[in-house]
Design a protein around this motif. Structure first.
Motif, mmCIF file in Angstrom:
data_model
loop_
_atom_site.group_PDB
_atom_site.id
_atom_site.type_symbol
_atom_site.label_atom_id
_atom_site.label_comp_id
_atom_site.label_asym_id
_atom_site.label_seq_id
_atom_site.Cartn_x
_atom_site.Cartn_y
_atom_site.Cartn_z
ATOM 1 N N VAL A 99 14.554 3.627 12.527
ATOM 2 C CA VAL A 99 13.603 3.304 13.688
ATOM 3 C C VAL A 99 13.627 2.431 13.982
ATOM 4 O O VAL A 99 14.183 0.892 13.246
ATOM 5 C CB VAL A 99 12.435 4.384 13.657
ATOM 6 N N ASP A 100 13.499 1.951 15.289
ATOM 7 C CA ASP A 100 13.321 -0.019 15.739
ATOM 8 C C ASP A 100 14.957 -1.149 14.827
ATOM 9 O O ASP A 100 15.185 -0.360 14.848
ATOM 10 C CB ASP A 100 12.540 -0.485 16.311
ATOM 11 N N ASP A 101 13.457 -1.645 14.006
ATOM 12 C CA ASP A 101 14.381 -2.894 14.055
ATOM 13 C C ASP A 101 14.725 -2.406 12.491
ATOM 14 O O ASP A 101 14.046 -2.762 11.104
ATOM 15 C CB ASP A 101 13.369 -4.325 13.302
ATOM 16 N N MET A 102 15.564 -1.658 12.290
ATOM 17 C CA MET A 102 16.261 -0.596 10.981
ATOM 18 C C MET A 102 15.446 0.025 9.918
ATOM 19 O O MET A 102 14.894 -0.503 8.640
ATOM 20 C CB MET A 102 17.171 -1.949 10.175
ATOM 21 N N ARG A 103 14.247 0.400 10.676
ATOM 22 C CA ARG A 103 12.688 0.879 9.886
ATOM 23 C C ARG A 103 13.430 2.340 9.126
ATOM 24 O O ARG A 103 14.215 3.073 9.823
ATOM 25 C CB ARG A 103 11.814 0.916 10.153
ATOM 26 N N ASP A 104 12.883 2.677 8.124
ATOM 27 C CA ASP A 104 13.456 3.923 7.630
ATOM 28 C C ASP A 104 12.759 4.977 8.044
ATOM 29 O O ASP A 104 11.489 4.586 8.521
ATOM 30 C CB ASP A 104 12.844 4.091 5.938
ATOM 31 N N PRO A 105 13.123 5.790 8.689
ATOM 32 C CA PRO A 105 12.212 7.386 9.357
ATOM 33 C C PRO A 105 11.348 7.016 8.576
ATOM 34 O O PRO A 105 10.067 8.036 9.522
ATOM 35 C CB PRO A 105 12.741 8.373 10.003
ATOM 36 N N SER A 110 12.363 -1.396 5.735
ATOM 37 C CA SER A 110 12.832 -1.597 4.068
ATOM 38 C C SER A 110 14.073 -0.596 3.941
ATOM 39 O O SER A 110 14.500 -0.428 2.677
ATOM 40 C CB SER A 110 11.834 0.231 3.595
ATOM 41 N N VAL A 111 15.096 -1.223 4.835
ATOM 42 C CA VAL A 111 16.837 -0.935 4.715
ATOM 43 C C VAL A 111 16.724 -1.775 3.616
ATOM 44 O O VAL A 111 17.010 -3.360 4.242
ATOM 45 C CB VAL A 111 17.284 -0.628 6.079
ATOM 46 N N ALA A 112 17.295 -1.526 2.416
ATOM 47 C CA ALA A 112 18.373 -2.707 1.910
ATOM 48 C C ALA A 112 19.937 -2.812 1.817
ATOM 49 O O ALA A 112 19.786 -1.750 1.893
ATOM 50 C CB ALA A 112 17.429 -1.858 0.239
ATOM 51 N N LEU A 113 19.429 -3.905 1.732
ATOM 52 C CA LEU A 113 21.426 -4.417 2.207
ATOM 53 C C LEU A 113 21.975 -3.656 0.998
ATOM 54 O O LEU A 113 23.510 -2.729 1.377
ATOM 55 C CB LEU A 113 21.818 -5.405 1.726
#
Ligand code: AKG
Ligand code: FE2
Length: 290
Positions: A257-263, A274-277
């Motif tokens: 979702v948007d800025d690589m947020r977790d849904p 919260s997306v961890a590399l």
């Protein structure tokens, strides 16, 4: 071709791994009396206003004497437990565990009315625009729970055990199939590659089946879970169920979702990313190890 193999039956003490082993071999399996019939009666009572309001199908494949009622996660607390049943999730993990994750594909009570003819024999994975998945590469694992007894005369699902290994786009007749007869509370598992179809209902009463299907998370869901279950209800549900419904990324980035947020964070109103590399490293390692 005429079916020669009966449907394998397991007792309620079977593990998900036991079921998955039979699914790998036959493409279908029955677990008898996995839940008390009363549990599915309760689900039916919760759904009663929706069942009563559902129109019959618009075409022959859906069934002009068949009512298909969905949105079961939103509409029935009991169905949430059925969707999350540990033996089911264990079996699905065994069939679809080659993918990074799997998700809920659809939830539907299939109520076949008296006089409905048998459904065309098909593979459920044809829903993916008839994409020819490689043989042995399973993308879908399905369940249909007997809410009423499933008998040959009332429209028990027809299956062709072993047909998950056959060519795609084959045509079969009823005589090639076996009825998945089972007492209420039992569940039939079948892979998306198994040829099957709803049976003809030649009885006087309605056959109720609870169809709950799961697919790998990189394919589009048949039932749109984000709209079938409104966000105000979704926010009250436990995280594991929400993840299964699709509030998680499929593979590395599908569905963010948007800025690589977790849904799930987005649903819960958590604004930070919260997306961890590290996830990409884990996904890469997983692919390399296969
Ligand atoms: O209701 C059943 O027994 C099976 C229905 C089915 O296979 C379908 O609608 O795809
Ligand atoms: Fe089907």
């Amino acid at each position: 071709m005429t079916a020669t193999m009966p449907v394998e039956r397991l007792s309620a003490t079977a593990s998900g791994a036991d079921v998955a082993a039979v699914l790998a071999r036959d493409g279908c399996a029955i677990v008898e009396r996995l839940v008390p019939r009363a549990l599915l009666d309760r689900a039916r009572a919760e759904l009663e206003p929706h069942l009563a309001a559902t129109p019959v199908g618009p075409d022959v494949f859906s069934g002009r004497r068949t009512r298909r009622t969905g949105g079961l996660v939103a509409r029935s607390a009991t169905c949430r437990d059925v969707v999350m049943h540990p033996v089911i999730l264990g079996a699905v993990e065994g069939v679809l565990g080659h993918a990074t994750s799997f998700q809920l594909h659809l939830t539907q009570v299939i109520a076949i009315g008296p006089g409905e003819p048998g459904q065309q024999i098909h593979r459920d994975q044809w829903a993916f625009d008839f994409f020819p998945f490689p043989r042995g590469y399973e993308v879908q694992c399905n369940t249909i729970w007997a809410m009423t007894d499933f008998t040959e005369s009332n429209g028990a699902t027809r299956v062709i055990p072993g047909s998950h290994r056959l060519e795609d786009r084959l045509q079969f007749t009823y005589d090639d199939t076996e009825p998945a007869e089972m007492p209420a509370g039992s569940v039939l598992f079948y892979t998306g590659s198994l040829y099957h179809g709803a049976g003809a209902n030649q009885s006087e009463s309605v056959r109720y089946g609870l169809n709950v299907t799961y697919a790998v998370s990189w394919l589009r869901q048949e039932e749109n879970q984000y709209l079938s279950c409104p966000p105000e209800i979704a926010r009250t549900l436990p995280d594991p169920l929400l993840r299964l419904m699709g509030y998680q990324r499929g593979a590395y980035a599908l569905g963010y979702v948007d800025d690589m947020r977790d849904p799930l964070d987005a649903l819960r109103g958590i604004t930070s990313t919260s997306v961890a590399l590290g996830d990409l490293d884990a996904a890469t390692a997983r692919v390399r190890s296969q």
